[in-house]
Write an enzyme that holds these catalytic residues in place. Structure first.
Site, mmCIF file in Angstrom:
data_model
loop_
_atom_site.group_PDB
_atom_site.id
_atom_site.type_symbol
_atom_site.label_atom_id
_atom_site.label_comp_id
_atom_site.label_asym_id
_atom_site.label_seq_id
_atom_site.Cartn_x
_atom_site.Cartn_y
_atom_site.Cartn_z
ATOM 1 C CB CYS A 1 -19.624 -49.672 -55.275
ATOM 2 S SG CYS A 1 -18.401 -49.217 -56.508
ATOM 3 C CG HIS B 1 -23.311 -47.884 -56.584
ATOM 4 N ND1 HIS B 1 -22.590 -46.754 -56.257
ATOM 5 C CD2 HIS B 1 -22.512 -48.611 -57.401
ATOM 6 C CE1 HIS B 1 -21.412 -46.803 -56.849
ATOM 7 N NE2 HIS B 1 -21.338 -47.917 -57.556
ATOM 8 C CG ASN C 1 -19.207 -45.653 -59.602
ATOM 9 O OD1 ASN C 1 -19.146 -45.507 -58.390
ATOM 10 N ND2 ASN C 1 -19.174 -46.832 -60.200
HETATM 11 O O1 UT7 Z 1 -19.295 -49.215 -59.350
HETATM 12 C C1 UT7 Z 1 -18.856 -50.439 -59.828
HETATM 13 C C2 UT7 Z 1 -19.829 -51.023 -60.720
HETATM 14 N N1 UT7 Z 1 -19.582 -50.636 -62.081
HETATM 15 C C3 UT7 Z 1 -20.570 -50.650 -62.931
HETATM 16 O O2 UT7 Z 1 -21.675 -50.908 -62.553
HETATM 17 C C4 UT7 Z 1 -20.282 -50.401 -64.407
HETATM 18 C C5 UT7 Z 1 -21.076 -51.385 -65.241
HETATM 19 N N2 UT7 Z 1 -20.858 -51.257 -66.681
HETATM 20 C C6 UT7 Z 1 -21.231 -50.172 -67.397
HETATM 21 O O3 UT7 Z 1 -21.740 -49.217 -66.838
HETATM 22 C C7 UT7 Z 1 -21.072 -50.176 -68.898
HETATM 23 O O4 UT7 Z 1 -20.741 -51.503 -69.289
HETATM 24 C C8 UT7 Z 1 -19.990 -49.198 -69.424
HETATM 25 C C9 UT7 Z 1 -20.490 -47.783 -69.279
HETATM 26 C C10 UT7 Z 1 -18.701 -49.381 -68.640
HETATM 27 C C11 UT7 Z 1 -19.715 -49.450 -70.900
HETATM 28 O O5 UT7 Z 1 -20.916 -49.366 -71.659
HETATM 29 P P1 UT7 Z 1 -21.259 -50.508 -72.739
HETATM 30 O O6 UT7 Z 1 -22.508 -50.103 -73.396
HETATM 31 O O7 UT7 Z 1 -21.239 -51.815 -72.015
HETATM 32 O O8 UT7 Z 1 -20.071 -50.351 -73.772
HETATM 33 P P2 UT7 Z 1 -18.938 -51.390 -74.178
HETATM 34 O O9 UT7 Z 1 -17.961 -51.579 -73.069
HETATM 35 O O10 UT7 Z 1 -19.573 -52.626 -74.730
HETATM 36 O O11 UT7 Z 1 -18.221 -50.614 -75.358
HETATM 37 C C12 UT7 Z 1 -18.919 -50.268 -76.560
HETATM 38 C C13 UT7 Z 1 -17.983 -49.483 -77.442
HETATM 39 C C14 UT7 Z 1 -16.604 -50.123 -77.600
HETATM 40 O O12 UT7 Z 1 -16.206 -49.917 -78.950
HETATM 41 P P3 UT7 Z 1 -16.332 -51.123 -80.032
HETATM 42 O O13 UT7 Z 1 -15.479 -52.222 -79.469
HETATM 43 O O14 UT7 Z 1 -17.786 -51.454 -80.061
HETATM 44 O O15 UT7 Z 1 -15.823 -50.480 -81.263
HETATM 45 C C15 UT7 Z 1 -15.719 -49.303 -76.712
HETATM 46 O O16 UT7 Z 1 -14.374 -49.270 -77.141
HETATM 47 O O17 UT7 Z 1 -17.747 -48.199 -76.881
HETATM 48 C C16 UT7 Z 1 -16.331 -47.936 -76.850
HETATM 49 N N3 UT7 Z 1 -16.059 -47.056 -75.714
HETATM 50 C C17 UT7 Z 1 -16.087 -45.716 -75.805
HETATM 51 N N4 UT7 Z 1 -16.333 -44.891 -76.835
HETATM 52 C C18 UT7 Z 1 -16.304 -43.579 -76.597
HETATM 53 C C19 UT7 Z 1 -15.764 -47.396 -74.433
HETATM 54 N N5 UT7 Z 1 -15.605 -46.305 -73.704
HETATM 55 C C20 UT7 Z 1 -15.798 -45.236 -74.530
HETATM 56 C C21 UT7 Z 1 -15.773 -43.841 -74.340
HETATM 57 N N6 UT7 Z 1 -16.034 -43.058 -75.411
HETATM 58 N N7 UT7 Z 1 -15.532 -43.275 -73.154
#
Ligand code: UT7
Length: 315
Positions: free
Chosen positions: A108, A242, A272
């Protein structure tokens, strides 16, 4: 150097969150509240290299230069169907460019790494006019069964043309090597000595850890670069961050205590797009006429590696 042209190109297919929820266990509500993304452009019947060529030609047109004027072509690209030659050669063949060229794979922050290299070539007297194109197709890196990654990305290309000038006030690149938090692996061909036993691994991301890295890398990187070049954050007209997650951008606003209206956002329509994110945003804002001569613009990006970078430009 000085940026004298910007361009971008996007695939025509727009995939909304509702469209994703037809085949994934996800919802518009989850994606919007967790990321700020409502739709993204996804390559379908286009070729990635044609998007790169289109963005590059738009930047050249704005700069008023032809391919024959360019001394160096730097392409930022993470994956494509061309393992070799690099995407720079593939695009150059389309647009008829024949200066020295190479690809970088810095994920990125690739645009900021490329700016830094362009400036170094210019200062070394090796190039006067440089074309940078960031050409990315992250939707071909994720598994479309993995809701935690495929909803986040979109494809596209962004380009700039730079020439002689004193408008890049500073760049700062940083690496914290850690290849497990965000990666994709491909298995190479078998040989008589290596049996191709493993499978490819689509993009994997430890989202929360990358989120923390992103906020920290951006806030520290930008603050230390501004200190180095002697510019106060109050004097910055635009922070072009970004576009990985709107919540990351909101956290940066909180940590840096800067007004939200100085951080343009287009993630809602793009997701992204890896290294193409910053130059696409730059081009959109430029074509809307948002930048005035003398504006101070800060660019900041972070991603796999873990790599990050920041740049300060005077428009
Ligand atoms: O360009 C490279 C750099 N990348 C980034 O900067 C990305 C950085 N990270 C993020 O943007 C966030 O961490 C994410 C958007 C990837 C995830 O958000 P989060 O608030 O950290 O969610 P999480 O990974 O902790 O997941 C929370 C819950 C999980 O369920 P449980 O385990 O709490 O039951 C996931 O399974 O959300 C669930 N989940 C979804 N639910 C519905 C994960 N993806 C989805 C989805 N739809 N698409």
């Amino acid at each position: 150097m000085r940026i004298i042209g910007t361009g971008s190109a996007l695939p025509k297919k727009i995939v909304t969150n509702e469209m994703l929820s037809e085949f994934l266990d996800t919802s518009d509500e989850w994606i919007t509240t967790r990321t700020g993304i409502t739709s993204r452009h996804v390559i379908s019947d286009e070729r990635l290299e044609d998007l790169g060529a289109e963005a590059a030609m738009k930047a050249l047109d704005m700069a008023g230069l032809g391919v024959e004027d360019i001394d160096l072509f730097i392409v930022s690209n993470v994956v494509s169907e061309h393992i070799t030659p690099g995407m720079s050669c593939v695009v150059a063949e389309i647009i008829g460019l024949n200066c020295p060229m190479f690809d970088i794979n810095c994920a990125c922050p690739g645009f900021i790494y490329a700016l830094d290299m362009a400036e170094a070539y210019y200062k070394a007297g090796k190039a006067k006019n440089v074309l940078i194109a960031c050409i990315e197709e992250p939707t071909r890196m994720t598994s479309w069964q993995d809701r935690s990654t495929c909803v986040l990305f979109g494809d596209g290309a962004g380009a700039v043309v730079l020439t002689a000038g004193d408008n890049i006030k500073g760049t700062k690149l940083k690496a914290q090597p850690d290849t497990d938090k965000l990666f994709m692996r491909r298995v190479l061909e078998s040989t008589p000595y290596i049996n191709k036993a493993e499978s490819d691994i689509p993009l994997q991301m430890r989202g929360r850890e990358v989120f923390r890295f992103a906020v920290e890398a951006c806030t520290h990187g930008v603050k230390s670069l501004l200190d180095e070049v002697g510019i106060k954050k109050e004097d910055v007209s635009w922070f072009m961050v970004h576009q990985a997650n709107k919540r990351i951008i909101d956290s940066i606003i909180d940590f840096m205590q800067v007004p939200a209206d100085r951080l343009p956002v287009n993630i809602q329509d793009h997701g992204n797009s890896s290294s193409a994110s910053c130059p696409i945003l730059l081009d959109e804002c430029n074509r809307k006429g948002m930048f005035k001569e003398g504006d101070i613009i800060v660019l900041s990006a972070f991603g796999a590696g873990l790599l990050s970078g920041a740049a300060v430009l005077e428009w």
